[in-house]
Enzyme design. Structure first.
Site, PDB file in Angstrom:
ATOM      1  N   GLY A  34       2.381  69.229   7.358  1.00 40.50           N
ATOM      2  CA  GLY A  34       2.383  68.126   6.404  1.00 40.50           C
ATOM      3  C   GLY A  34       3.107  68.528   5.139  1.00 40.50           C
ATOM      4  O   GLY A  34       3.904  69.471   5.127  1.00 40.50           O
ATOM      5  N   ARG A  35       2.812  67.830   4.036  1.00 43.14           N
ATOM      6  CA  ARG A  35       3.517  68.114   2.781  1.00 43.14           C
ATOM      7  C   ARG A  35       3.352  69.551   2.340  1.00 43.14           C
ATOM      8  O   ARG A  35       4.317  70.193   1.922  1.00 43.14           O
ATOM      9  CB  ARG A  35       3.015  67.175   1.680  1.00 43.14           C
ATOM     10  CG  ARG A  35       3.468  65.737   1.841  1.00 43.14           C
ATOM     11  CD  ARG A  35       2.922  64.860   0.749  1.00 43.14           C
ATOM     12  NE  ARG A  35       1.466  64.811   0.783  1.00 43.14           N
ATOM     13  CZ  ARG A  35       0.714  64.176  -0.102  1.00 43.14           C
ATOM     14  NH1 ARG A  35       1.292  63.533  -1.112  1.00 43.14           N
ATOM     15  NH2 ARG A  35      -0.602  64.168   0.008  1.00 43.14           N
ATOM     16  N   ASP A  55       2.474  71.300  15.368  1.00 45.09           N
ATOM     17  CA  ASP A  55       1.973  70.089  14.723  1.00 45.09           C
ATOM     18  C   ASP A  55       1.984  68.997  15.786  1.00 45.09           C
ATOM     19  O   ASP A  55       2.934  68.917  16.581  1.00 45.09           O
ATOM     20  CB  ASP A  55       2.871  69.692  13.538  1.00 45.09           C
ATOM     21  CG  ASP A  55       2.248  68.603  12.673  1.00 45.09           C
ATOM     22  OD1 ASP A  55       1.817  68.914  11.540  1.00 45.09           O
ATOM     23  OD2 ASP A  55       2.193  67.428  13.119  1.00 45.09           O
ATOM     24  N   SER A 146      -3.210  76.477  -4.367  1.00 46.41           N
ATOM     25  CA  SER A 146      -2.882  75.456  -5.356  1.00 46.41           C
ATOM     26  C   SER A 146      -1.375  75.461  -5.580  1.00 46.41           C
ATOM     27  O   SER A 146      -0.735  76.508  -5.551  1.00 46.41           O
ATOM     28  CB  SER A 146      -3.609  75.738  -6.682  1.00 46.41           C
ATOM     29  OG  SER A 146      -3.287  74.764  -7.655  1.00 46.41           O
ATOM     30  N   GLY A 148       0.501  72.220  -4.691  1.00 45.28           N
ATOM     31  CA  GLY A 148       0.915  70.883  -4.286  1.00 45.28           C
ATOM     32  C   GLY A 148       2.346  70.819  -3.788  1.00 45.28           C
ATOM     33  O   GLY A 148       2.896  71.778  -3.238  1.00 45.28           O
ATOM     34  N   LYS A 198     -11.365  78.408  -5.464  1.00 51.09           N
ATOM     35  CA  LYS A 198     -10.511  77.220  -5.459  1.00 51.09           C
ATOM     36  C   LYS A 198     -11.320  75.963  -5.783  1.00 51.09           C
ATOM     37  O   LYS A 198     -10.834  75.048  -6.461  1.00 51.09           O
ATOM     38  CB  LYS A 198      -9.829  77.073  -4.096  1.00 51.09           C
ATOM     39  CG  LYS A 198      -8.961  75.814  -3.933  1.00 51.09           C
ATOM     40  CD  LYS A 198      -7.868  75.710  -4.999  1.00 51.09           C
ATOM     41  CE  LYS A 198      -6.772  74.739  -4.631  1.00 51.09           C
ATOM     42  NZ  LYS A 198      -7.206  73.409  -4.203  1.00 51.09           N
ATOM     43  N   HIS A 201     -11.757  75.965  -9.443  1.00 52.13           N
ATOM     44  CA  HIS A 201     -10.433  75.637  -9.988  1.00 52.13           C
ATOM     45  C   HIS A 201     -10.228  74.128 -10.014  1.00 52.13           C
ATOM     46  O   HIS A 201      -9.790  73.553 -11.015  1.00 52.13           O
ATOM     47  CB  HIS A 201      -9.368  76.314  -9.137  1.00 52.13           C
ATOM     48  CG  HIS A 201      -7.971  75.798  -9.305  1.00 52.13           C
ATOM     49  ND1 HIS A 201      -7.531  74.619  -8.727  1.00 52.13           N
ATOM     50  CD2 HIS A 201      -6.896  76.296  -9.957  1.00 52.13           C
ATOM     51  CE1 HIS A 201      -6.268  74.410  -9.024  1.00 52.13           C
ATOM     52  NE2 HIS A 201      -5.864  75.414  -9.779  1.00 52.13           N
ATOM     53  N   ASN A 202     -10.563  73.458  -8.912  1.00 52.00           N
ATOM     54  CA  ASN A 202     -10.369  72.011  -8.843  1.00 52.00           C
ATOM     55  C   ASN A 202     -11.334  71.267  -9.757  1.00 52.00           C
ATOM     56  O   ASN A 202     -10.997  70.224 -10.311  1.00 52.00           O
ATOM     57  CB  ASN A 202     -10.517  71.534  -7.398  1.00 52.00           C
ATOM     58  CG  ASN A 202      -9.263  71.772  -6.591  1.00 52.00           C
ATOM     59  OD1 ASN A 202      -8.493  72.684  -6.895  1.00 52.00           O
ATOM     60  ND2 ASN A 202      -9.043  70.978  -5.563  1.00 52.00           N
ATOM     61  N   GLU A 205      -9.847  71.430 -13.066  1.00 53.51           N
ATOM     62  CA  GLU A 205      -8.723  70.497 -13.043  1.00 53.51           C
ATOM     63  C   GLU A 205      -9.187  69.071 -13.334  1.00 53.51           C
ATOM     64  O   GLU A 205      -8.550  68.346 -14.094  1.00 53.51           O
ATOM     65  CB  GLU A 205      -8.042  70.582 -11.678  1.00 53.51           C
ATOM     66  CG  GLU A 205      -6.897  69.637 -11.436  1.00 53.51           C
ATOM     67  CD  GLU A 205      -6.421  69.723 -10.001  1.00 53.51           C
ATOM     68  OE1 GLU A 205      -6.532  68.714  -9.277  1.00 53.51           O
ATOM     69  OE2 GLU A 205      -5.969  70.814  -9.587  1.00 53.51           O
TER      70      GLU A 205
END
Length: 327
Positions: A34-35, A55, A146, A148, A198, A201-202, A205
């Site tokens: 994916g992305r 995939d 992290s 994106g 993490k 961390h979020n 955020e």
């Protein structure tokens, strides 16, 4: 099987002389293109690694092949193409998809092989999975990731927990994915700790994003000053105490759409903010800012909040205050 891999690689090198910069550092499997997964595979190839991937989307496999990824027809095929000790990075949605994928691929792997979960899994699941895989002689790393969609160009921040031997063996992978080979990644502790860090961390955020959103909304409401919010965001980006990547993104958004007229006031959450708040309750550690920011996201999804209507009704009942009737 080795001859098959070599033929595939030879074709890729013939097609693109710059592939892998002429040197293979490591070979690794990637599940999920994916992305995030697709960009990570491309960054690894650009850094000189050979990446095999699976995939369920043929379109995703074809797109990745253009960057040098060697596709696999199934999870078993992916495992068979890799030389032992194998390393496979799982980059699929957290929850059932990750659980099913790890169980399936682990069934085809051998003792000494390693599985890396780079998704946003709950750290408690990672602790459980590490113990289960260890019984079969498999190594496990939970890599909180992290970065994106910007990670391909800027690199990823990675908080890695799990088997320390596996981390040392696979460190070149993390060095390539990170912004630099000596910063932006690190081993943080035993299984589950990577995803725990993490998660926090979020949560942080969430709080930072909410503070920016509230501040800009307050400035927008001060109509008599006619403040140019896009200009203010640019001013703050340089030298101010609040300069940050989030502020850079705010500036880019306001430049593109100053009134944000193309967006709805609807904010989703990935689940990690909820886990952070739940953990704070379990540990009796107050996190009021993170909690409030999570609640604000919940409120953003309600078209006509019942609670707000009830507030209006109470004021009308005890004080005769004016209310607005529904259309």
């Amino acid at each position: 099987m080795h001859e098959r891999r070599q033929r595939l690689y030879d074709r890729l090198v013939t097609r693109d002389e710059n592939f892998g910069r002429g040197k293979i550092e490591m070979e690794m499997g990637m599940i999920g293109l994916g992305r995030m997964g697709g960009n990570m595979a491309q960054r690894l190839i650009n850094g000189g690694h050979r990446i095999f991937a699976f995939d369920p989307s043929q379109e995703a496999l074809k797109a990745a092949a253009q960057h040098g990824v060697i596709g696999a027809s199934s999870l078993v095929d992916l495992v068979e193409q890799l030389p032992p000790p194998r390393a496979i990075w799982v980059m699929v949605p957290a929850g059932a998809a990750t659980e099913d994928t790890i169980k399936s691929v682990a069934g085809a792997m051998a003792p000494g092989d390693a599985i890396i979960d780079g998704g946003n899994s709950n750290y408690k699941d990672s602790v459980r999975r590490a113990a289960s895989l260890a019984e079969r002689g498999l190594q496990f790393l939970d890599a909180g990731t992290s970065g994106g969609i910007w990670g391909l160009a800027e690199g990823y921040s990675m908080m890695v927990g799990g088997d320390p031997e596996a981390f040392r063996r696979l460190e070149p992978i993390f060095q390539t994915l990170a912004p630099a080979n000596d910063k932006g990644y690190g081993y943080v502790g035993p299984a589950g700790s990577g995803h725990f860090v993490k998660m926090v961390h979020n949560g942080i955020e969430y709080g930072m994003m909410q503070a920016f959103a509230e501040g800009f909304e307050l400035m927008k409401a001060k109509e008599e000053f006619g403040l140019d919010l896009a200009n203010i965001s640019e001013i703050w980006r340089y030298g101010s105490v609040v300069r940050s990547w989030l502020l850079d993104l705010i500036a880019a958004s306001l430049k593109e759409d100053p009134g944000l007229e193309s967006l709805q006031a609807y904010v989703d959450d990935s689940g990690e903010g909820r886990w952070t708040v739940e953990e704070s309750i379990e540990l009796a550690v107050p996190v009021p800012v993170i909690t409030a920011s999570l609640q604000a996201r919940f409120r953003s999804r309600q078209d006509e909040p019942f609670g707000v209507k009830l507030l209006a009704a109470m004021r009308n009942q005890f004080g005769g205050h004016a209310v607005k009737a529904a259309n």
